[in-house]
Scaffold this active site. Sequence first.
Site, short mmCIF file in Angstrom:
data_model
loop_
_atom_site.label_atom_id
_atom_site.label_comp_id
_atom_site.label_asym_id
_atom_site.label_seq_id
_atom_site.Cartn_x
_atom_site.Cartn_y
_atom_site.Cartn_z
N GLU A 86 8.24 -2.52 -19.19
CA GLU A 86 7.41 -3.39 -18.48
C GLU A 86 8.17 -4.68 -18.37
OE1 GLU A 86 5.00 -3.10 -15.62
OE2 GLU A 86 5.65 -5.35 -15.29
N HIS A 124 -34.48 8.28 -2.30
CA HIS A 124 -34.92 7.32 -1.35
C HIS A 124 -35.62 6.20 -1.82
CE1 HIS A 124 -36.95 6.11 2.46
NE2 HIS A 124 -37.92 5.93 1.51
P1 FAD Z 1 2.55 -1.36 -9.66
O1 FAD Z 1 1.23 -1.47 -9.92
O2 FAD Z 1 3.14 -2.11 -8.70
O3 FAD Z 1 3.27 -1.45 -11.01
C1 FAD Z 1 4.63 -1.20 -10.97
C2 FAD Z 1 5.13 -2.10 -12.35
O4 FAD Z 1 6.48 -1.78 -12.58
C3 FAD Z 1 4.86 -3.54 -12.18
O5 FAD Z 1 4.18 -4.15 -13.39
C4 FAD Z 1 6.34 -4.08 -12.13
O6 FAD Z 1 6.44 -5.31 -13.11
C5 FAD Z 1 7.00 -2.98 -13.17
N1 FAD Z 1 8.58 -2.77 -12.79
C6 FAD Z 1 9.20 -2.91 -11.50
N2 FAD Z 1 10.76 -2.73 -11.75
C7 FAD Z 1 10.65 -2.92 -13.15
C8 FAD Z 1 11.70 -2.80 -13.90
N3 FAD Z 1 12.98 -2.77 -13.50
N4 FAD Z 1 11.83 -2.91 -15.09
C9 FAD Z 1 10.57 -3.05 -15.84
N5 FAD Z 1 9.41 -3.07 -15.02
C10 FAD Z 1 9.60 -2.88 -13.82
N6 FAD Z 1 -5.18 -0.30 -4.41
C11 FAD Z 1 -6.46 0.55 -4.52
O7 FAD Z 1 -6.65 1.62 -4.98
N7 FAD Z 1 -7.50 -0.10 -4.12
C12 FAD Z 1 -7.61 -1.66 -3.70
O8 FAD Z 1 -8.41 -2.19 -3.49
C13 FAD Z 1 -6.25 -2.02 -3.77
N8 FAD Z 1 -6.11 -3.30 -3.45
C14 FAD Z 1 -4.89 -3.93 -3.03
C15 FAD Z 1 -4.76 -5.53 -2.82
C16 FAD Z 1 -3.45 -5.95 -2.78
C17 FAD Z 1 -3.50 -7.18 -2.01
C18 FAD Z 1 -2.21 -5.11 -2.96
C19 FAD Z 1 -1.08 -5.87 -2.99
C20 FAD Z 1 -2.36 -3.96 -3.49
C21 FAD Z 1 -3.76 -3.41 -3.22
N9 FAD Z 1 -3.93 -2.07 -3.81
C22 FAD Z 1 -5.09 -1.27 -4.06
C23 FAD Z 1 -2.56 -0.91 -4.15
C24 FAD Z 1 -2.37 -0.86 -5.64
O9 FAD Z 1 -2.34 -2.15 -6.29
C25 FAD Z 1 -0.94 -0.23 -5.71
O10 FAD Z 1 -1.05 1.24 -5.13
C26 FAD Z 1 -0.83 0.33 -7.38
O11 FAD Z 1 -0.59 -0.95 -7.99
C27 FAD Z 1 0.58 1.11 -7.42
O12 FAD Z 1 0.78 1.30 -8.86
P2 FAD Z 1 2.21 1.74 -9.27
O13 FAD Z 1 2.00 1.94 -10.75
O14 FAD Z 1 2.64 2.57 -8.33
O15 FAD Z 1 3.14 0.13 -9.13
#
Ligand code: FAD
Length: 469
Positions: free
Chosen positions: A39, A446
């Site tokens: 990360e 209810h």
């Molecule tokens: P991420 O959570 O984006 O994690 C990816 C990680 O990889 C990050 O920490 C990043 O730093 C790391 N990374 C990337 N590239 C590298 C690299 N080269 N080297 C090391 N680390 C790296 N979803 C819901 O289900 N409910 C909600 O209410 C909701 N609300 C949201 C509100 C907002 C404003 C936003 C922006 C998103 C919301 N989401 C919600 C969506 C949700 O946040 C994402 O679907 C979820 O975080 C995706 O998870 P992920 O593991 O794919 O990616």
Amino acid sequence: MADSTTDNTFDIVILGAGSGGYAAALRAAELGMTVALVEKGKLGGTCLHRGCVPTKTMLHVGEVADTAHEGAAVGITMSVEKIDMEGVLSFKDKIVGRLYKGLQGLVKAAKGVELIQGHGRLTGKDTVTVETESGTRELVGKNVILASGSFSKTLPGLELGGRILDSEAALQLAEVPKNPIILGGGVIGVEFASVWKSLGAESVTIVEGLPHLAANEDESLSKALERAFKKRGITFSLGTFFEKAEQTDSGVTVTLVDGTTFEGDYLLVAVGRGPNTKDLGYEEQGIPMDRGFVLADKETLHTGVGNVYAVGDIVPGLQLAHRGFQQGIFVAESIAGLKPAPIVESGIPRVTYCEPELASVGLTEKQAKEKLGEDKVETYEYNLGGNGKSQILNTTGFVKLVREKDGPVVGIHMIGARVSEQVGEAQLIVNWEAYPEDVAALVHAHPTQNEALGEAHLALAGKPLHAHS
Ligand code: FAD
């Protein structure tokens, strides 16, 4: 299974510790595997630090303000003296901080998981090279999971900065905007519109090129949301695309392709999230990609390259945290040889947390008709006007059921305050392919809002109680 032979060899190397990545790591540890969890930012990723948790905290603050404004209607005279944004932001940060601490504790306690802080790249089919503070580490995994997540997109020529915000910047804003414009009427756009209106914005305008707000939902929900937003004084322009935005020191002017202009003090760009896959070595290793998304197999999440899998927002489909969790768990279990059931995308619950909330699972009426045939689909709408608890909460809305004629319920769509809490039962009904008659036989307490689900199924089973058939 754990047999890390050197400090840099693991059963699984995971690139990205957001919802998808850390869920995979925790499940893999439970199954006795060794994991390198890479990360570059904060463990927890978008959802915890910049997404779900902070936005839902802000929406709760909005609900508190709304409750105070509506006090007189229930016999309590009160007023909102001041929205102290410093206090609001510190409340939000406290919630995020508490959950972050908890998650750090969980990962630390997970036997076999090493959290490696640094920027990683896929440099071989089984290798992730990480630039850490203390140097470069080459991590070799018998399996690799790509989980690098997503970023806020913008449009060509629309540069973020100053008064033009993405959701990350909007979450840090030290004031409530007076008359913000929001580009995009999807989930993130309508949630911010709702928060800012609740916190006292004089006007909020959403600009959406598609014909509806929340356009991915059943059209009945989109239309009901539009009516509710109109009532709340949230205005919107639908069906005309954005052309440009210009900012000065004091405001932003947005122009649409038909020449219409809108003036606001801020512009929030909420036009969707792009996959975070650029320059990470994926293409070089032959990972199949399309417009930056990783084309993993829909059922197995395997990329077709070596033992490389992909989970979360980089895989085309619903960009939701709980989808990421489930995909992470699924891949960890697959690697361990457990043969988990594939995740059905349409069975993933979807919630939009604006006021009123939208919650849905399964097929929309249109999708059901396309899939099953026009005359093979039956629908029923139970109005929350007949639901006691919803009346107490002073909310309106409905529960809409979509069923295959003489068959199971294939979609449930709800709108109203707090209906997100009902999506748990809704998803059991759809994913277990329950018939309305099955659900009608189950007792709903209810007075609860949950009763509305029971009533809708009673009605669709031909025996309505507090409803017309
Ligand atoms: P991420 O959570 O984006 O994690 C990816 C990680 O990889 C990050 O920490 C990043 O730093 C790391 N990374 C990337 N590239 C590298 C690299 N080269 N080297 C090391 N680390 C790296 N979803 C819901 O289900 N409910 C909600 O209410 C909701 N609300 C949201 C509100 C907002 C404003 C936003 C922006 C998103 C919301 N989401 C919600 C969506 C949700 O946040 C994402 O679907 C979820 O975080 C995706 O998870 P992920 O593991 O794919 O990616």
